[in-house]
Design a protein around this motif. Structure first.
Motif, short mmCIF file in Angstrom:
data_model
loop_
_atom_site.label_atom_id
_atom_site.label_comp_id
_atom_site.label_asym_id
_atom_site.label_seq_id
_atom_site.Cartn_x
_atom_site.Cartn_y
_atom_site.Cartn_z
N ALA A 1 42.28 42.69 42.54
CA ALA A 1 41.99 43.59 41.41
C ALA A 1 42.49 43.00 40.10
CB ALA A 1 42.62 44.95 41.65
N ARG A 2 43.64 42.35 40.12
CA ARG A 2 44.21 41.81 38.90
C ARG A 2 43.48 40.55 38.44
NH1 ARG A 2 48.79 41.29 40.77
NH2 ARG A 2 48.78 39.06 41.31
N PHE B 1 35.56 43.79 44.87
CA PHE B 1 35.59 44.48 46.16
C PHE B 1 34.18 44.79 46.69
CE2 PHE B 1 39.76 45.53 44.37
CZ PHE B 1 40.58 45.15 45.42
N LEU C 1 37.72 45.01 39.70
CA LEU C 1 37.31 45.91 40.79
C LEU C 1 35.95 45.55 41.38
CD1 LEU C 1 38.47 49.34 39.31
CD2 LEU C 1 39.65 47.90 40.99
N ALA D 1 45.02 43.23 47.93
CA ALA D 1 44.26 44.18 47.10
C ALA D 1 44.71 44.10 45.64
CB ALA D 1 44.43 45.59 47.64
N GLN D 2 46.00 44.03 45.41
CA GLN D 2 46.51 43.95 44.04
C GLN D 2 46.09 42.65 43.36
OE1 GLN D 2 50.72 44.45 44.58
NE2 GLN D 2 50.59 46.69 44.69
N PRO E 1 35.35 47.60 50.53
CA PRO E 1 36.59 47.00 50.00
C PRO E 1 37.51 46.48 51.08
CG PRO E 1 36.08 49.03 48.85
CD PRO E 1 35.14 48.95 50.00
#
Length: 225
Positions: free
Chosen positions: A100-101, A108, A105, A96-97, A75
């Motif tokens: 993911a959004r 990653f 997930l 990262a946010q 990741p």
């Protein structure tokens, strides 16, 4: 051309884009890799009752350790790549946010397979060479420690009183070898040089005039011949 393009877009700071996630990835990557390697090597040595692992075992264990470290830090590698190549990411947390959004997930884990294909053989070669180097250095150290050590003779202090030096130079109390002390030319020359010491001559100690006495003997022998 690539360097000019990076500098035109971000200046000098453009060359350091993604440095933080790179460091965040490298530290845990090497920590996991070395911990797994040493642990697996200890298990193999204990199972085989051997002091060291073989080259094939070190290659297999090294490749496996590198692959596990890559799996753990994947990741962070994705975040690093996005910060270096993408636009609109403000930092590690923001990247990262956003990933993911917007992508879920599973994003990653993208690029894991080609990364494993790169890391496994490279770490296998690295640890094989590492173990071979350790064995070579260990063998060289053992050979040097087993070699007989030649002890240097004890240094003689010319500033000490010459009667004490006589005892240190020869157990029999003679300053020069017996052949030199019994020869009349060498004996007389040596005594004369020692007597000049008290008058301020350049011969400060018996050791300083031994060589002169020997030269005088050689000269006298040549003349006699």
């Amino acid at each position: 051309a690539a360097a000019r393009d990076v500098f035109a877009r971000g200046g000098v700071r453009g060359f350091y884009r993604g440095l933080s996630p790179t460091l965040m990835r490298l530290c845990p990557h090497h920590a996991v890799q070395w911990t797994m390697y040493e642990s697996l090597c200890a298990m193999v040595r204990q199972r085989n009752s051997a002091e060291r692992v073989s080259p094939g075992e070190s290659a297999l264990i090294g490749g496996t350790s590198g692959a596990l470290a890559a799996l753990v830090t994947q990741p962070l590698d994705v975040i690093k790549t996005r910060l270096q190549t993408g636009v609109g990411y403000k930092g590690v947390v923001h990247a990262a946010q956003r990933i993911a959004r917007e992508e879920g997930l599973r994003a990653f884990g993208r690029g894991l397979v080609p990364r494993l294909l790169n890391i496994f053989p490279s770490t296998a070669i690295f640890y094989t060479v590492f173990e071979a180097t350790k064995r070579a250095l260990y063998a060289d150290g053992q050979a040097k420690s087993a070699a007989p050590q030649v002890q240097a003779p004890e240094a003689i202090d010319d500033d000490r009183p010459w009667p004490i030096m006589l005892e240190r130079v020869s157990p029999g109390g003679a300053l020069v070898p017996p052949a030199a002390s019994t020869h009349p030319v060498r004996r007389q020359t040596l005594l004369a040089r020692l007597q000049l010491r008290s008058s301020g001559a350049k011969h400060r100690a018996p050791t300083a005039c031994i060589s002169q006495a020997t030269l005088a003997h050689v000269d006298a022998t040549n003349v006699a011949v």
